[in-house]
Design a protein around this motif. Sequence first.
Motif, short mmCIF file in Angstrom:
data_model
loop_
_atom_site.label_atom_id
_atom_site.label_comp_id
_atom_site.label_asym_id
_atom_site.label_seq_id
_atom_site.Cartn_x
_atom_site.Cartn_y
_atom_site.Cartn_z
N ALA A 1 -19.17 -52.20 58.31
CA ALA A 1 -17.76 -52.90 58.44
C ALA A 1 -17.48 -54.05 58.10
CB ALA A 1 -17.25 -52.29 59.89
N ARG A 2 -18.40 -54.93 58.71
CA ARG A 2 -18.53 -56.32 58.50
C ARG A 2 -18.69 -56.64 56.91
NH1 ARG A 2 -21.19 -57.60 62.52
NH2 ARG A 2 -23.16 -57.76 61.80
N ARG A 3 -19.71 -55.98 56.35
CA ARG A 3 -20.09 -56.08 54.95
C ARG A 3 -18.48 -55.72 54.14
NH1 ARG A 3 -25.31 -54.25 56.58
NH2 ARG A 3 -24.61 -52.02 55.93
N GLU A 4 -18.06 -54.62 54.27
CA GLU A 4 -16.64 -54.02 53.87
C GLU A 4 -15.81 -55.55 53.74
OE1 GLU A 4 -16.21 -51.53 51.63
OE2 GLU A 4 -18.26 -51.49 51.61
N ARG A 5 -15.47 -55.83 55.02
CA ARG A 5 -14.72 -56.89 55.25
C ARG A 5 -14.92 -58.15 54.37
NH1 ARG A 5 -14.97 -55.61 60.70
NH2 ARG A 5 -15.85 -57.73 61.04
N ALA A 6 -16.13 -58.45 54.29
CA ALA A 6 -16.61 -59.73 53.61
C ALA A 6 -16.17 -59.35 51.99
CB ALA A 6 -17.93 -59.96 53.62
N LYS A 7 -16.57 -58.03 51.61
CA LYS A 7 -16.40 -58.08 50.07
C LYS A 7 -14.89 -57.96 49.85
CE LYS A 7 -18.58 -54.32 48.97
NZ LYS A 7 -19.11 -52.92 48.75
N GLU A 8 -14.04 -57.70 50.53
CA GLU A 8 -12.66 -57.63 50.58
C GLU A 8 -11.96 -58.83 50.81
OE1 GLU A 8 -11.13 -54.17 52.47
OE2 GLU A 8 -12.24 -52.77 51.16
N GLU A 9 -12.76 -59.95 51.55
CA GLU A 9 -12.37 -61.14 52.01
C GLU A 9 -11.41 -61.00 53.01
OE1 GLU A 9 -11.28 -63.53 48.83
OE2 GLU A 9 -13.29 -63.89 48.08
N ALA A 10 -11.36 -59.96 53.99
CA ALA A 10 -10.47 -59.64 55.06
C ALA A 10 -10.86 -60.26 56.26
CB ALA A 10 -10.24 -57.96 55.11
N GLU A 11 -9.85 -60.75 57.02
CA GLU A 11 -10.22 -61.20 58.31
C GLU A 11 -10.20 -60.10 59.17
OE1 GLU A 11 -11.33 -64.05 59.52
OE2 GLU A 11 -11.67 -64.89 57.25
N TRP A 12 -11.01 -60.03 60.50
CA TRP A 12 -10.79 -59.05 61.64
C TRP A 12 -9.55 -59.40 62.12
CZ3 TRP A 12 -12.33 -54.54 63.44
CH2 TRP A 12 -11.98 -54.06 64.54
N GLN A 13 -8.73 -58.07 62.53
CA GLN A 13 -7.64 -58.65 63.45
C GLN A 13 -7.70 -57.97 64.70
OE1 GLN A 13 -4.77 -60.38 62.26
NE2 GLN A 13 -6.03 -60.91 60.36
N THR A 14 -7.63 -58.72 65.80
CA THR A 14 -7.63 -58.32 66.92
C THR A 14 -6.31 -57.45 67.32
OG1 THR A 14 -6.60 -60.16 68.12
CG2 THR A 14 -9.01 -60.06 68.02
N ARG A 15 -6.28 -56.60 68.20
CA ARG A 15 -5.05 -55.73 68.47
C ARG A 15 -4.48 -56.19 69.77
NH1 ARG A 15 -3.49 -50.42 67.50
NH2 ARG A 15 -1.44 -50.39 68.19
N TRP A 16 -5.00 -56.40 70.98
CA TRP A 16 -4.16 -56.41 72.12
C TRP A 16 -4.16 -58.14 72.64
CZ3 TRP A 16 -1.79 -52.60 72.07
CH2 TRP A 16 -2.24 -50.98 71.65
N PHE A 17 -5.10 -59.24 71.96
CA PHE A 17 -5.34 -60.17 72.57
C PHE A 17 -4.89 -61.05 71.20
CE2 PHE A 17 -7.09 -58.13 75.83
CZ PHE A 17 -6.73 -58.74 77.18
N HIS A 18 -4.66 -62.62 71.32
CA HIS A 18 -4.48 -63.41 70.31
C HIS A 18 -4.95 -64.87 70.82
CE1 HIS A 18 -0.52 -63.92 72.55
NE2 HIS A 18 -0.83 -65.26 72.10
N GLN A 19 -5.50 -65.53 69.98
CA GLN A 19 -5.88 -66.80 70.04
C GLN A 19 -4.86 -67.80 70.53
OE1 GLN A 19 -8.78 -67.69 66.57
NE2 GLN A 19 -10.05 -68.46 68.20
#
Length: 498
Positions: A451-469
């Motif tokens: 899943a991490r490789r797929e995100r890197a390929k699509e240049e997509a950032e992981w999105q948290t669901r219930w918490f934010h920075q």
Amino acid sequence: MAAGADVNGARSHPVGHCEGGEAPEPFCSCFDSDNSSGEFSEANQRVTGVIHVDTSKSNGIGKVGERPPQENGLQKHRTSLPAPMFTRSDFSVWSILKKCIGLELSKITMPIAFNEPLSFLQRITEYMEHVYLIHKASRQPQPLDRMQSVAAFAVSAVASQWERTGKPFNPLLGETYELIREDLGFRFISEQVSHHPPISAFYSEGLSQDFLFHGSIYPKLKFWGKSVEAEPRGTITLELLKHDEAYTWTNPTCCVHNVIIGKLWIEQYGTVEILNHRTGDKCVLHFRPCGLFGKELHKVEGHIQDRSKKKLFMIYGKWTECLWGIDPVAYESFKKQERRGDHLRKGRPMDNSSEKADGDVVDAVPEVQETVQVIPGSKLLWRVNTRPPNSAQMYNFTSFTVSLNELETGMEKILAPTDCRLRPDIRGMENGNMDLASQEKERLEEKQREARRERAKEEAEWQTRWFHQGSNPYTGTPDWLYTGGYFERDFSGCPDIY
């Protein structure tokens, strides 16, 4: 179990997010003692608590099916695990760690034999075992009394680590865990918001709207040849809503000795400072390192001071047993007598249940010293709950811990699909199927990497669901804050991590 019923004494619900890979969590988890006080025990809190909640509303779910058998209006929870603990005697951690001396361990994958059947998110939830201390603090009219209860809660939160030498499973990115305990008056959710570095965010609230408890934890683990040290990172925040007060602190450092050979043993050390941001009062607690001959093992000593640093109250005890407090004048008077040798007895002993550990190891296991000697006139702030008689065969879990991974019929219909209880590797280990657990652990980690490789390929950032920075509202330091909405139970966008 009814859909919507609890897993720990009242309703319990899970929360989680995941994205595989093993980033080690602290080896240690908690303790054991036969000292249980009727006044301060969890069982007593269930009887005396004055929490009245409309559960069909507070849990964010409807009433589906029938609730499991209850006693005195409280749901029963399991008292043992499905299978006994797996022996680690045939495994050598040295083959894994010998190349890691002095390094940070977040990218080292450990054999499953060194795990315990819980996620680190569930271990964080163990902070809540003695939540009655928060309720007690909220009921106190004086800030000094409130700080005493908050200090006791902060110490109790690390107590379950005594003799817990198994490593919790590293949460997958996006993994969640939820727990609702109507009998104890709280609900709790957590999410793994980062994988490298591993960061776990949590949020809890009182069902009677008396407190908020939240924070983010990212322990740094290092291997020092004979020991593994977990240095805590991240701020813990407790808000007492009725008093408009916020308290912040960080946990002490935990160290597991003899990870290569010999009997494993745990100590906690470092200074914990609890600050009341409204009054300026501060509690300074010193978790003593073992010291020569183990004289300081498990000891906690400290004081509460006001804004001008005047000492208001002295605190002492052991994080494995109990915590006491006394007026500074009486404390200093007793210490003077002690130094003069005038006292014939060092106060009244709290109990005499001392055990002696093996000392024939590389890092000699300290003999358990005399239990806490109570200074006359002291006030009991907290005492540990008694562990179940079969705790040693259950990874030294407390009764509270035993129920954390319980999955009763119907629960999977209401849990988020990312909840720890649904992880097949943890479930396999809990059921005693180590081969299945190991296979599933490898599969989940590879799924996370893919899943991490797929995100890197699509240049997509992981999105948290219930918490934010964001920033901690009281310290201004970086923190992960609860976004809200979890208990509305719209899990349609949750990732497929298992």
